[in-house]
Design a protein around this motif. Structure first.
Motif, PDB file in Angstrom:
ATOM      1  N   GLN A  26     -32.446   0.011  69.662  1.00 34.73           N
ATOM      2  CA  GLN A  26     -33.799  -0.065  69.095  1.00 34.73           C
ATOM      3  C   GLN A  26     -33.702   0.321  67.618  1.00 34.73           C
ATOM      4  OE1 GLN A  26     -36.595  -1.088  70.584  1.00 34.73           O
ATOM      5  NE2 GLN A  26     -35.599  -1.446  72.545  1.00 34.73           N
ATOM      6  N   HIS A  34     -36.320   4.037  68.576  1.00 32.44           N
ATOM      7  CA  HIS A  34     -35.002   4.632  68.791  1.00 32.44           C
ATOM      8  C   HIS A  34     -35.110   6.080  69.271  1.00 32.44           C
ATOM      9  CE1 HIS A  34     -35.820   6.412  64.824  1.00 32.44           C
ATOM     10  NE2 HIS A  34     -35.042   7.370  65.247  1.00 32.44           N
ATOM     11  N   GLU A  89     -35.215   6.038  72.822  1.00 32.11           N
ATOM     12  CA  GLU A  89     -33.932   5.547  73.309  1.00 32.11           C
ATOM     13  C   GLU A  89     -32.891   6.662  73.335  1.00 32.11           C
ATOM     14  OE1 GLU A  89     -31.212   1.556  72.689  1.00 32.11           O
ATOM     15  OE2 GLU A  89     -32.196   2.435  70.948  1.00 32.11           O
TER      16      GLU A  89
END
Length: 225
Positions: A172, A177, A180
């Motif tokens: 990502q 992110h 993630e």
């Protein structure tokens, strides 16, 4: 408080159009940390030059790929340099160097490979109402999907021991992110601790209009990633 051993600790700093402040941020950081890499993510100003003059190693993306991509590039660079601890750190002055060092110290003292900063473990951080609500929603979403129990899922200040950093493989590129990273920590069953940090919402950071916009982006990317 455990005195951190920062000998092989690296700051990873994603960098995008922060020429006016990044030199000061890196100078303050390198007074405590011995190593820093700034990943210039396609800046159109003199950010990379300012970061280099302040003493950081520089890795550059020719185009803007997003903060997640910049972090992945920086983590991989620091690992190649032999980093034992990696701390993700913002370029705009919102993070405190003392918090970053203390997080490494906590990880070393407690023997945990992941230490996550949380602005909600005390009341020092003065986030706006909308941002606070959206961040709370992001915490709920992240906890529900990962099984972890965090108080702040989108804090950019994180300390990762080398073995933990090797599990991070961000796909990502932009704001999602952050979730993630948490998902990958959960999937690898890495022990973690949270640490109370103060995020400094300065006039400069507010002037960029990022607070509410990034908060909305977080929700959009979480729902549609």
């Amino acid at each position: 408080m455990h005195e951190p051993d920062l000998t092989d600790a690296w700051l990873v700093i994603p960098l995008y159009n922060e020429e006016s402040v990044v030199g000061g941020v890196i100078s303050q950081a390198l007074a405590v940390f011995p190593h820093a890499v700034a990943v210039d993510d396609g800046s159109s100003d003199g950010s990379a030059r300012a970061a280099a003059q302040a003493g950081a190693d520089i890795v550059s993306h020719p185009i803007n790929l997003g903060q997640g991509a910049a972090l992945q590039t920086g983590i991989e660079y620091a690992l190649r340099q032999g980093a034992r601890w990696i701390v993700t750190f913002d370029a705009d002055g919102q993070h405190r160097v003392a918090d970053a060092a203390a997080m490494v110290g906590l990880g070393q003292a407690a023997g945990v490979p992941v230490v996550l900063g949380s602005r909600f473990l005390d009341d020092r951080t003065k986030a706006g109402f909308v941002k606070r609500i959206v961040l709370r929603l992001a915490v709920w979403f992240t906890n529900a999907t990962t099984g972890l129990r965090l108080t702040d899922a989108h804090n950019g200040l994180r300390a990762l021991r080398r073995d933990a950093a090797l599990h991070i493989d961000l796909q990502q590129a932009r704001m999602a992110h952050a979730s993630e990273i948490i998902s990958q920590v959960a999937a690898a069953k890495l022990p973690y601790r949270e640490f109370p940090v103060q995020v400094l919402y300065t006039d400069y950071s507010r002037s960029k209009g990022q607070s509410v916009l990034n908060a909305v982006n977080i929700i959009v990317e979480l729902l549609f990633k």
